[in-house]
Design an enzyme around this catalytic site. Structure first.
Site, mmCIF file in Angstrom:
data_model
loop_
_atom_site.group_PDB
_atom_site.id
_atom_site.type_symbol
_atom_site.label_atom_id
_atom_site.label_comp_id
_atom_site.label_asym_id
_atom_site.label_seq_id
_atom_site.Cartn_x
_atom_site.Cartn_y
_atom_site.Cartn_z
ATOM 1 N N ASP A 133 42.692 30.753 39.614
ATOM 2 C CA ASP A 133 41.624 30.306 40.500
ATOM 3 C C ASP A 133 40.538 31.376 40.708
ATOM 4 O O ASP A 133 40.831 32.526 41.034
ATOM 5 C CB ASP A 133 42.232 29.923 41.847
ATOM 6 N N SER A 142 36.697 26.671 41.819
ATOM 7 C CA SER A 142 37.824 25.810 42.157
ATOM 8 C C SER A 142 37.336 24.394 42.462
ATOM 9 O O SER A 142 36.750 23.745 41.596
ATOM 10 C CB SER A 142 38.618 26.422 43.316
#
Length: 301
Positions: free
Chosen positions: A153, A39
């Site tokens: 993610d 991320s």
């Protein structure tokens, strides 16, 4: 020169701390020989590996809340709020795309298959395709379609990719985690709330909580309904903290499985929302200071 394999956790705007941390490592004579990121960690780590950290930092420091909102390509979709292409394109104007396998520093980005729950590891292919997949926070950003998969993610499965850094002989493993939730510190805040309600505001406050006393008084006086720790009960804060607890737990398990030689922690409750994104210089300097402290301890040991 001391070699470093660097692991950077997920963490939204707190991930800007990695910029200062990388700069501190380099200024101290450390050579970063590989990076793995998830991320926000994949964003900063990938941009550094591509040699674009300085133009990215300059652009980042020029953002304010208005400019940040202008980068949000909001969608009417029922599945996500932001398409996520506008901000990636803005970064690509300053840091040209490149294939991961052509980077001068081995780089790994982590995403999650939304349907199978599998960890998806990017070590080749377009850099920003991997970054875009890795930062796709569920319900916030549009998932990425990639080779028949739907990716979100990477923090969902591997928040802190200590086990995914490509190691070289003689290197040290350095990890920076920005998802640490300090239960004792939060309990100290709650104790302070109770003391103020009861008129015993001389109760010693612990650590960073002491700086929140003014905000705490406003809250208790009914003029502010927001907890400094970011759990004020609205939809977004509850969702945010839920992801935070998940990330903190997964990160701790990652540390147990693959302990780093140097561990740097930034509390989860440090920076959130637009406040974080528009306070990048402050966050960068916090990361630099934390890495300096960690390196000082390591070098003295």
């Amino acid at each position: 020169m001391k070699k470093v394999a660097l692991a950077l956790a997920s963490g939204g705007p707190r991930g800007f701390a990695y910029i200062g941390a990388i700069e501190e490592l380099l200024s101290r004579g450390y050579e970063i020989t590989s990076i793995a990121g998830v991320s926000a960690g994949s964003l900063v780590g990938g941009i550094y590996a591509a040699g674009g950290l300085e133009p990215f930092k300059e652009w980042l420091f020029g953002l304010d809340p208005v400019k940040i909102v202008s980068l949000m390509d909001f969608s009417l979709s029922r599945n996500y709020l932001v398409k996520g292409e506008k901000v990636i394109n803005a970064i690509k104007e300053r840091v040209p795309d490149v294939n991961i396998e052509d980077l001068p520093i081995p780089f790994t980005a982590i995403a999650t298959d939304l349907y199978t729950g599998e960890e998806v590891i990017f070590r080749e292919g377009p850099l920003f395709e991997a970054i875009r997949a890795s930062i796709s926070i569920p319900s916030m950003f549009r998932p990425v379609k990639w080779k028949g998969r739907t990716l979100v993610d990477g923090g969902m499965v591997n928040t802190f990719p200590l086990n995914r850094v490509q190691r070289t002989s003689g290197d040290i493993l350095v990890g920076f985690n920005v998802n640490q939730i300090d239960a004792a510190e939060i309990q100290g805040f709650l104790d302070s709330c109770a003391a103020l309600v009861e008129g015993r505001d001389s109760l010693p406050l612990r650590g960073r909580i002491a700086t929140d006393l003014k905000e705490l008084r406003l809250m208790l006086d009914g003029r502010e309904n927001r907890l400094p720790v970011g759990a004020d009960g609205n939809y977004f804060s509850i969702l945010q903290r839920s992801f935070g607890i998940m990330n903190c737990t997964i990160a701790r398990m990652g540390i147990d499985i693959c302990p780093p030689d140097i561990l740097v922690d930034l509390p989860f409750d440090s920076y959130h929302g637009v406040y974080g994104y528009s306070h990048a210089p402050e966050i960068v300097e916090r990361g630099r200071a934390l890495m300096k402290e960690a390196l000082d301890r390591y070098e003295k040991s």
